[in-house]
Design a protein around this motif. Structure first.
Motif, mmCIF file in Angstrom:
data_model
loop_
_atom_site.group_PDB
_atom_site.id
_atom_site.type_symbol
_atom_site.label_atom_id
_atom_site.label_comp_id
_atom_site.label_asym_id
_atom_site.label_seq_id
_atom_site.Cartn_x
_atom_site.Cartn_y
_atom_site.Cartn_z
ATOM 1 N N ALA A 1 0.672 -3.600 -7.592
ATOM 2 C CA ALA A 1 0.739 -2.346 -6.837
ATOM 3 C C ALA A 1 1.217 -1.209 -7.727
ATOM 4 C CB ALA A 1 1.663 -2.512 -5.628
ATOM 5 N N CYS A 2 2.160 -1.489 -8.608
ATOM 6 C CA CYS A 2 2.649 -0.464 -9.546
ATOM 7 C C CYS A 2 1.560 -0.086 -10.543
ATOM 8 C CB CYS A 2 3.889 -0.969 -10.280
ATOM 9 S SG CYS A 2 5.331 -1.200 -9.239
ATOM 10 N N ARG A 3 0.842 -1.073 -11.049
ATOM 11 C CA ARG A 3 -0.210 -0.795 -12.025
ATOM 12 C C ARG A 3 -1.366 -0.023 -11.397
ATOM 13 N NH1 ARG A 3 -0.003 -6.570 -14.635
ATOM 14 N NH2 ARG A 3 1.689 -6.256 -16.097
ATOM 15 N N LYS A 4 -1.684 -0.305 -10.128
ATOM 16 C CA LYS A 4 -2.745 0.437 -9.435
ATOM 17 C C LYS A 4 -2.388 1.914 -9.322
ATOM 18 C CE LYS A 4 -4.537 -3.312 -6.609
ATOM 19 N NZ LYS A 4 -4.596 -3.875 -5.246
ATOM 20 N N ALA A 5 -1.092 2.203 -9.214
ATOM 21 C CA ALA A 5 -0.637 3.593 -9.116
ATOM 22 C C ALA A 5 -0.611 4.276 -10.475
ATOM 23 C CB ALA A 5 0.743 3.647 -8.478
ATOM 24 N N GLY A 6 -0.772 3.520 -11.556
ATOM 25 C CA GLY A 6 -0.769 4.115 -12.893
ATOM 26 C C GLY A 6 0.526 3.940 -13.644
ATOM 27 N N VAL A 7 1.482 3.209 -13.095
ATOM 28 C CA VAL A 7 2.769 2.987 -13.760
ATOM 29 C C VAL A 7 2.580 1.947 -14.855
ATOM 30 C CG1 VAL A 7 5.136 2.177 -13.435
ATOM 31 C CG2 VAL A 7 4.054 3.551 -11.677
ATOM 32 N N THR A 8 3.066 2.258 -16.048
ATOM 33 C CA THR A 8 2.932 1.332 -17.177
ATOM 34 C C THR A 8 4.271 0.750 -17.621
ATOM 35 O OG1 THR A 8 3.087 3.172 -18.731
ATOM 36 C CG2 THR A 8 0.872 2.477 -18.052
ATOM 37 N N GLN A 9 5.374 1.357 -17.218
ATOM 38 C CA GLN A 9 6.697 0.889 -17.637
ATOM 39 C C GLN A 9 7.346 0.147 -16.474
ATOM 40 O OE1 GLN A 9 9.024 4.036 -19.331
ATOM 41 N NE2 GLN A 9 7.277 4.898 -20.398
ATOM 42 N N ILE A 10 7.176 -1.164 -16.453
ATOM 43 C CA ILE A 10 7.699 -2.010 -15.379
ATOM 44 C C ILE A 10 8.652 -3.015 -16.013
ATOM 45 C CG2 ILE A 10 7.119 -3.621 -13.537
ATOM 46 C CD1 ILE A 10 4.306 -2.389 -13.548
ATOM 47 N N SER A 11 9.847 -3.151 -15.443
ATOM 48 C CA SER A 11 10.781 -4.141 -15.941
ATOM 49 C C SER A 11 11.286 -4.978 -14.773
ATOM 50 C CB SER A 11 11.959 -3.483 -16.672
ATOM 51 O OG SER A 11 12.613 -2.592 -15.812
ATOM 52 N N ALA B 1 0.834 -1.208 0.000
ATOM 53 C CA ALA B 1 0.000 0.000 0.000
ATOM 54 C C ALA B 1 0.868 1.257 0.000
ATOM 55 C CB ALA B 1 -0.923 -0.004 1.215
ATOM 56 N N ALA B 2 1.972 1.236 0.759
ATOM 57 C CA ALA B 2 2.870 2.396 0.793
ATOM 58 C C ALA B 2 3.556 2.579 -0.559
ATOM 59 C CB ALA B 2 3.901 2.233 1.903
ATOM 60 N N LEU B 3 3.889 1.472 -1.220
ATOM 61 C CA LEU B 3 4.497 1.562 -2.547
ATOM 62 C C LEU B 3 3.525 2.168 -3.547
ATOM 63 C CD1 LEU B 3 6.810 0.881 -4.533
ATOM 64 C CD2 LEU B 3 5.749 -1.360 -4.811
ATOM 65 N N THR B 4 2.275 1.737 -3.503
ATOM 66 C CA THR B 4 1.258 2.292 -4.401
ATOM 67 C C THR B 4 1.069 3.777 -4.147
ATOM 68 O OG1 THR B 4 0.141 0.160 -4.453
ATOM 69 C CG2 THR B 4 -1.126 2.060 -5.183
ATOM 70 N N ALA B 5 1.038 4.167 -2.868
ATOM 71 C CA ALA B 5 0.861 5.585 -2.532
ATOM 72 C C ALA B 5 2.052 6.414 -2.993
ATOM 73 C CB ALA B 5 0.659 5.742 -1.031
ATOM 74 N N LYS B 6 3.263 5.870 -2.836
ATOM 75 C CA LYS B 6 4.467 6.597 -3.264
ATOM 76 C C LYS B 6 4.470 6.793 -4.779
ATOM 77 C CE LYS B 6 9.497 6.191 -3.348
ATOM 78 N NZ LYS B 6 9.919 7.437 -2.805
ATOM 79 N N LEU B 7 4.114 5.757 -5.517
ATOM 80 C CA LEU B 7 4.112 5.863 -6.980
ATOM 81 C C LEU B 7 2.988 6.770 -7.475
ATOM 82 C CD1 LEU B 7 4.849 2.159 -7.921
ATOM 83 C CD2 LEU B 7 6.412 4.092 -8.067
ATOM 84 N N ALA B 8 1.836 6.706 -6.821
ATOM 85 C CA ALA B 8 0.706 7.547 -7.234
ATOM 86 C C ALA B 8 0.959 9.011 -6.920
ATOM 87 C CB ALA B 8 -0.577 7.080 -6.556
ATOM 88 N N ALA B 9 1.819 9.312 -5.941
ATOM 89 C CA ALA B 9 2.107 10.697 -5.564
ATOM 90 C C ALA B 9 3.042 11.387 -6.550
ATOM 91 C CB ALA B 9 2.723 10.742 -4.166
ATOM 92 N N ALA B 10 3.655 10.627 -7.433
ATOM 93 C CA ALA B 10 4.549 11.221 -8.439
ATOM 94 C C ALA B 10 3.722 12.072 -9.403
ATOM 95 C CB ALA B 10 5.286 10.124 -9.195
ATOM 96 N N PRO B 11 4.335 13.128 -9.984
ATOM 97 C CA PRO B 11 3.592 14.014 -10.885
ATOM 98 C C PRO B 11 2.982 13.306 -12.087
ATOM 99 C CG PRO B 11 5.756 14.929 -10.385
ATOM 100 C CD PRO B 11 5.697 13.582 -9.773
#
Length: 131
Positions: free
Chosen positions: A114-124, A78-88
């Protein structure tokens, strides 16, 4: 008679400044090479098709005990999702997941979700090249 006149010695300052800047750059480069890359040591899985990628902007480390580390801080999903979602612009953020060999596939998928929930699409996923 001007030929025999004593001249005052002059110190040329410009070449001395050039040498000082060169020495400064030299010592900075040597010092940067002496500082080891900090990070968490883990045994990455091996792949025969691994490719070299640019240095990741955000490195998520999955440890064998199931904990998640981001910038040397232990986090929950949850903290990871919040950190990634807080990015501009989370959709433009690049996340690299480095997991130990013993990490289960379920933990890897949980971090990817968790990354995808935050909106991140570039995951490696990080891997070492197989010998």
């Amino acid at each position: 008679m001007r030929y025999f006149e004593q001249r005052k010695a002059r110190i040329e300052i410009i070449p001395m400044i050039d040498i000082m800047f060169f020495l400064l750059v030299f010592f900075i480069m040597i010092t940067l090479r002496m500082i080891p890359a900090t990070g968490i040591s883990s045994q990455l899985p091996q792949s025969s098709t691994a490719q070299a990628l640019p240095h990741p902007k955000l490195l998520v480390v999955l440890q064998s005990d199931g904990s998640i580390r981001v910038n040397d801080r232990v986090m929950t999903l949850a903290a990871l999702t919040a950190k990634l979602a807080a990015a501009p612009h989370p959709e433009q953020q690049v996340v690299t997941i480095a997991g130990a060999k013993a990490v289960s596939l379920q933990n890897l998928l949980a971090v990817m979700d968790a990354c995808r929930k935050a909106g991140v699409t570039q995951i490696s996923v990080a891997a070492k090249e197989a010998p």
